[in-house]
Write an enzyme that holds these catalytic residues in place. Structure first.
Site, PDB file in Angstrom:
ATOM      1  N   HIS A   1      -7.026  -5.270  10.061  1.00 16.28           N
ATOM      2  CA  HIS A   1      -6.832  -4.824   8.572  1.00 16.28           C
ATOM      3  C   HIS A   1      -5.317  -5.534   7.996  1.00 16.28           C
ATOM      4  CE1 HIS A   1      -4.791  -0.451   9.418  1.00 16.28           C
ATOM      5  NE2 HIS A   1      -3.914  -1.614   9.417  1.00 16.28           N
TER       6      HIS A   1
ATOM      7  N   ASP B   1       0.750  -1.338   0.043  1.00 15.88           N
ATOM      8  CA  ASP B   1      -0.044  -0.066   0.080  1.00 15.88           C
ATOM      9  C   ASP B   1       0.978   1.308   0.000  1.00 15.88           C
ATOM     10  OD1 ASP B   1       0.945  -0.319   2.441  1.00 15.88           O
ATOM     11  OD2 ASP B   1      -0.916  -0.873   3.522  1.00 15.88           O
TER      12      ASP B   1
ATOM     13  N   GLU C   1      -9.576  -2.204   5.475  1.00 15.15           N
ATOM     14  CA  GLU C   1     -10.171  -2.021   6.615  1.00 15.15           C
ATOM     15  C   GLU C   1     -11.303  -3.018   6.567  1.00 15.15           C
ATOM     16  OE1 GLU C   1      -8.491  -0.373   8.603  1.00 15.15           O
ATOM     17  OE2 GLU C   1      -8.217   1.770   8.087  1.00 15.15           O
TER      18      GLU C   1
ATOM     19  N   ASN D   1      -7.461  -3.386  14.210  1.00 18.43           N
ATOM     20  CA  ASN D   1      -8.686  -3.620  13.860  1.00 18.43           C
ATOM     21  C   ASN D   1      -8.882  -5.048  12.871  1.00 18.43           C
ATOM     22  OD1 ASN D   1      -7.885  -2.540  11.427  1.00 18.43           O
ATOM     23  ND2 ASN D   1      -9.225  -0.897  11.357  1.00 18.43           N
TER      24      ASN D   1
HETATM   25  C1  GLP Z   1      -0.623   0.137   8.709  1.00 15.12           C
HETATM   26  C2  GLP Z   1      -0.226  -0.533   7.233  1.00 15.12           C
HETATM   27  C3  GLP Z   1      -0.252  -2.010   7.446  1.00 15.12           C
HETATM   28  C4  GLP Z   1       0.309  -2.567   8.645  1.00 15.12           C
HETATM   29  C5  GLP Z   1      -0.381  -2.431   9.872  1.00 15.12           C
HETATM   30  C6  GLP Z   1       0.129  -2.624  11.109  1.00 15.12           C
HETATM   31  O1  GLP Z   1      -1.598   1.125   8.874  1.00 15.12           O
HETATM   32  N1  GLP Z   1      -0.907  -0.174   6.490  1.00 15.12           N
HETATM   33  O2  GLP Z   1       0.379  -2.574   6.311  1.00 15.12           O
HETATM   34  O3  GLP Z   1       0.692  -4.084   8.662  1.00 15.12           O
HETATM   35  O4  GLP Z   1      -0.954  -0.900   9.686  1.00 15.12           O
HETATM   36  O5  GLP Z   1       1.036  -1.518  11.401  1.00 15.12           O
HETATM   37  P1  GLP Z   1       2.398  -1.848  12.659  1.00 15.12           P
HETATM   38  O6  GLP Z   1       3.214  -2.929  11.939  1.00 15.12           O
HETATM   39  O7  GLP Z   1       3.174  -0.600  12.595  1.00 15.12           O
HETATM   40  O8  GLP Z   1       1.667  -2.014  13.882  1.00 15.12           O
END
Ligand code: GLP
Length: 265
Positions: free
Chosen positions: A139, A67, A144, A137
């Site tokens: 995702h 993304d 989402e 959440n």
């Molecule tokens: C973000 C990204 C995801 C990521 C997730 C968790 O918003 N878009 O690809 O896996 O949230 O992030 P983190 O690893 O910093 O907890």
């Protein structure tokens, strides 16, 4: 799902890096799906180390990130392109022209990025191994809750909770994007192998829903239950709410015994 509970973040990174190493040894021109966020950072550091020591090479590897925010250019320190350059690409021997994110440049139509990105992934033979983190959440990427379980790469509006969770990365909240382009859940499901990483207590509930809950759009990561080849690497905290916790540890023990007996034979 192959659910593996490990001691801590460092053990998760070591195991994840070993899986990537194995793939690159078998297929030096592999196509990797990469994630941003804090979770894969320790894994990327291991891979950088492995590359510097000559254990692996990324010379022929192609990468596709999950993304990218809309409205942040490659030079913006908060963009995922910048993050990937800083945390991985600049430190390994990858051809910068073989690293892709679903970026939407100034003047480009955000709605056209998804189909073009998917065509590019297909033209490179599809993703061999997709690395994923998980949001609190549930995702994956920026899919989402309530995302279609068959969704393709497209524009997504982030939830207020996700904006809040990622606020710490932005000095100026007004500059924090609310929209992103993300690979869809259907696109992620096409990867030949999936590696989901989760560490820390804040992910425990999402992990429980993803691994043991029903397959439901309210927890996008739960769709991975329908994938044939998923490894879920967890530290103890992220695994703390699993009902089948003891079973997963028992499985790991049986696997070890099996491997030992094969080594003895
Ligand atoms: C973000 C990204 C995801 C990521 C997730 C968790 O918003 N878009 O690809 O896996 O949230 O992030 P983190 O690893 O910093 O907890």
């Amino acid at each position: 799902m192959d659910v593996v509970i490990l001691k801590d973040d460092a053990a998760v990174a070591a195991e994840a890096a070993a899986i990537v190493r194995q793939l690159l040894t078998q297929k030096p021109a592999a196509v990797l799906g990469l994630a941003s966020g804090n979770t894969p950072l320790a894994t990327y550091r291991r891979l950088i180390q492995d590359c510097k020591q000559g254990l692996i090479s990324f010379r022929d590897v192609t990468t596709f990130n999950l993304d990218e925010y809309i409205g942040l250019g490659a030079e913006d320190p908060q963009s995922y392109r910048h993050f990937m350059q800083r945390e991985l690409f600049e430190h390994i021997d990858i051809d910068p022209g073989s690293t892709f994110l679903p970026e939407c440049g100034v003047g480009e139509d955000p709605l056209a990025i998804g189909p073009a990105y998917e065509a590019l992934i297909r033209s490179r033979g599809g993703i061999d191994l997709q690395i994923l983190g998980i949001g609190q959440n549930g995702h994956i990427g920026f899919n989402e809750p309530a995302s279609s379980l068959r969704s393709r790469t497209r524009v997504k509006t982030l939830t207020r909770d996700t904006v809040e969770a990622n606020r710490k990365y932005f000095d100026d909240p007004l500059k924090q994007p609310r929209t992103a382009i993300t690979m869809g859940i259907g696109s992620i499901m096409e990867a030949r192998q999936v590696l989901l990483l989760a560490t820390g207590a804040s992910k425990a509930e999402a992990v429980r829903q993803a691994v043991e809950g029903p397959v439901a759009a309210m927890c996008p990561a739960s769709m991975l239950q329908m994938h044939e080849t998923v490894t879920v690497l967890l530290d103890r905290e992220a695994a703390s709410r699993l009902e089948l916790h003891d079973y997963f540890e028992w499985v790991a023990e049986q696997k070890r015994l099996l491997l030992d007996s094969r080594a003895d034979a």
